[in-house]
Design a protein around this motif. Structure first.
Motif, PDB file in Angstrom:
ATOM      1  N   SER A 170      64.805   6.239 -57.481  1.00  0.00           N
ATOM      2  CA  SER A 170      64.897   4.782 -57.458  1.00  0.00           C
ATOM      3  C   SER A 170      65.400   4.283 -56.107  1.00  0.00           C
ATOM      4  N   ALA A 171      64.719   3.312 -55.557  1.00  0.00           N
ATOM      5  CA  ALA A 171      65.147   2.713 -54.293  1.00  0.00           C
ATOM      6  C   ALA A 171      66.460   1.951 -54.459  1.00  0.00           C
ATOM      7  N   ALA A 172      66.831   1.635 -55.697  1.00  0.00           N
ATOM      8  CA  ALA A 172      68.079   0.907 -55.958  1.00  0.00           C
ATOM      9  C   ALA A 172      69.298   1.818 -55.945  1.00  0.00           C
ATOM     10  N   LEU A 173      69.107   3.106 -55.809  1.00  0.00           N
ATOM     11  CA  LEU A 173      70.211   4.051 -55.848  1.00  0.00           C
ATOM     12  C   LEU A 173      71.358   3.694 -54.894  1.00  0.00           C
ATOM     13  N   PRO A 174      71.092   3.266 -53.665  1.00  0.00           N
ATOM     14  CA  PRO A 174      72.207   2.948 -52.763  1.00  0.00           C
ATOM     15  C   PRO A 174      73.089   1.791 -53.240  1.00  0.00           C
ATOM     16  N   LEU A 175      72.620   0.986 -54.152  1.00  0.00           N
ATOM     17  CA  LEU A 175      73.400  -0.176 -54.586  1.00  0.00           C
ATOM     18  C   LEU A 175      74.657   0.206 -55.355  1.00  0.00           C
ATOM     19  N   TYR A 176      74.677   1.394 -55.930  1.00  0.00           N
ATOM     20  CA  TYR A 176      75.866   1.763 -56.700  1.00  0.00           C
ATOM     21  C   TYR A 176      77.094   1.917 -55.802  1.00  0.00           C
ATOM     22  N   LEU A 177      76.905   2.296 -54.551  1.00  0.00           N
ATOM     23  CA  LEU A 177      78.042   2.528 -53.653  1.00  0.00           C
ATOM     24  C   LEU A 177      78.899   1.281 -53.469  1.00  0.00           C
ATOM     25  N   LYS A 178      78.263   0.120 -53.382  1.00  0.00           N
ATOM     26  CA  LYS A 178      79.060  -1.093 -53.163  1.00  0.00           C
ATOM     27  C   LYS A 178      79.929  -1.411 -54.375  1.00  0.00           C
ATOM     28  N   HIS A 179      79.544  -0.933 -55.537  1.00  0.00           N
ATOM     29  CA  HIS A 179      80.333  -1.176 -56.746  1.00  0.00           C
ATOM     30  C   HIS A 179      81.358  -0.073 -57.001  1.00  0.00           C
ATOM     31  N   HIS A 180      81.168   1.093 -56.389  1.00  0.00           N
ATOM     32  CA  HIS A 180      82.077   2.207 -56.625  1.00  0.00           C
ATOM     33  C   HIS A 180      83.509   1.843 -56.230  1.00  0.00           C
ATOM     34  N   GLU A 181      83.653   1.175 -55.108  1.00  0.00           N
ATOM     35  CA  GLU A 181      85.001   0.795 -54.657  1.00  0.00           C
ATOM     36  C   GLU A 181      85.683  -0.134 -55.661  1.00  0.00           C
ATOM     37  N   GLU A 182      84.896  -0.908 -56.386  1.00  0.00           N
ATOM     38  CA  GLU A 182      85.455  -1.831 -57.378  1.00  0.00           C
ATOM     39  C   GLU A 182      86.026  -1.107 -58.590  1.00  0.00           C
ATOM     40  N   ILE A 183      85.609   0.128 -58.821  1.00  0.00           N
ATOM     41  CA  ILE A 183      86.026   0.845 -60.025  1.00  0.00           C
ATOM     42  C   ILE A 183      86.927   2.041 -59.747  1.00  0.00           C
ATOM     43  N   SER A 184      87.160   2.349 -58.459  1.00  0.00           N
ATOM     44  CA  SER A 184      88.012   3.509 -58.137  1.00  0.00           C
ATOM     45  C   SER A 184      89.375   3.027 -57.638  1.00  0.00           C
ATOM     46  N   LYS A 185      90.429   3.557 -58.259  1.00  0.00           N
ATOM     47  CA  LYS A 185      91.784   3.200 -57.855  1.00  0.00           C
ATOM     48  C   LYS A 185      92.222   3.993 -56.633  1.00  0.00           C
ATOM     49  N   GLU A 186      91.701   5.222 -56.499  1.00  0.00           N
ATOM     50  CA  GLU A 186      92.070   6.104 -55.393  1.00  0.00           C
ATOM     51  C   GLU A 186      90.829   6.774 -54.843  1.00  0.00           C
ATOM     52  N   ASN A 187      90.908   7.204 -53.613  1.00  0.00           N
ATOM     53  CA  ASN A 187      89.849   8.001 -53.013  1.00  0.00           C
ATOM     54  C   ASN A 187      90.384   9.409 -52.796  1.00  0.00           C
ATOM     55  N   PRO A 188      89.533  10.406 -53.000  1.00  0.00           N
ATOM     56  CA  PRO A 188      90.004  11.798 -52.828  1.00  0.00           C
ATOM     57  C   PRO A 188      90.365  12.098 -51.389  1.00  0.00           C
TER      58      PRO A 188
END
Length: 156
Positions: free
Chosen positions: A138-156
Motif C-alpha cells: 500500500s502506498a499509504a504505508l508511510p502515513l502510519y509514522l506520523k501517527h506513531h509519535e501520537e501513541i508512543s510514550k517513549e522511544n527505544p
C-alpha cells in the motif's frame, strides 16, 4: 429448540451482514493524496524490504555492543526522519532463517536500499547482515509514522 436456535442465528447473521454492508460505504478517491504518495491505480507502490540477519561478528564487550545498538537505533531514526524507512522493527522470536529484524525502505531500488542499510553501525560492525527483497504494498504505508509519535510514550 433447534428451530428457535437457527432462527436466532439467522437473524444474527442477517444483522451482522447488514452492519458489514453499511461499513463498506464507498470512500471517495483522493487523487492528490494518491499522487503525493506515489500510488498506482491500485493504491500500491514498490518498496524494498531488508531483512536483518545475525552477522558474523561476535562482540562480547557489553559497552561496545550497547554503543553499536544505540547507533543502530539512531540510524533508524535518522532514516525515518528523512522519509527513507517506512517500517522498522525486530522479530520477537528466533526463527530458522536467523532473521533479527526488518526494514521497509521507501525505494524500489535494491541498490539504494543497500546504500541506506550500510549506514547502520551494527551492520558496519558485522553484528547484522542482511538480505534485500523488492516488495509491493500500500502506498499509504508511510502515513502510519506520523501517527506513531501520537501513541508512543517513549522511544527505544
Amino acid at each position: 429448540m433447534k428451530l428457535k436456535f437457527f432462527i436466532t442465528l439467522s437473524i444474527l447473521m442477517t444483522t451482522l451482514s447488514f452492519a458489514q454492508e453499511k461499513n463498506k460505504e464507498k470512500v471517495k478517491f483522493n487523487q492528490e493524496l494518491a499522487t503525493s504518495l506515489g500510488a498506482d491505480q491500485y493504491g500500491m507502490k514498490a518498496y524494498t524490504i531488508v531483512m536483518l540477519t545475525t552477522g558474523t561478528a561476535k562482540i562480547e564487550d557489553k559497552a561496545k555492543m550497547g554503543e553499536l545498538m544505540k547507533g543502530h537505533m539512531g540510524n533508524i531514526t535518522r532514516l525515518a526522519d528523512e522519509g527513507k524507512i517506512v517500517v522498522a522493527g525486530p522479530f520477537l522470536e528466533k526463527n530458522k532463517e536467523n532473521y533479527r529484524g526488518m526494514f521497509i525502505f521507501n525505494t524500489k531500488s535494491k541498490e539504494e536500499a543497500e546504500q541506506w542499510v550500510k549506514t547502520d553501525p551494527a551492520v558496519q560492525a558485522g553484528v547484522f547482515s542482511y538480505e534485500i527483497f523488492p516488495w509491493y504494498g500500500s502506498a499509504a504505508l508511510p502515513l502510519y509514522l506520523k501517527h506513531h509519535e501520537e501513541i508512543s510514550k517513549e522511544n527505544p
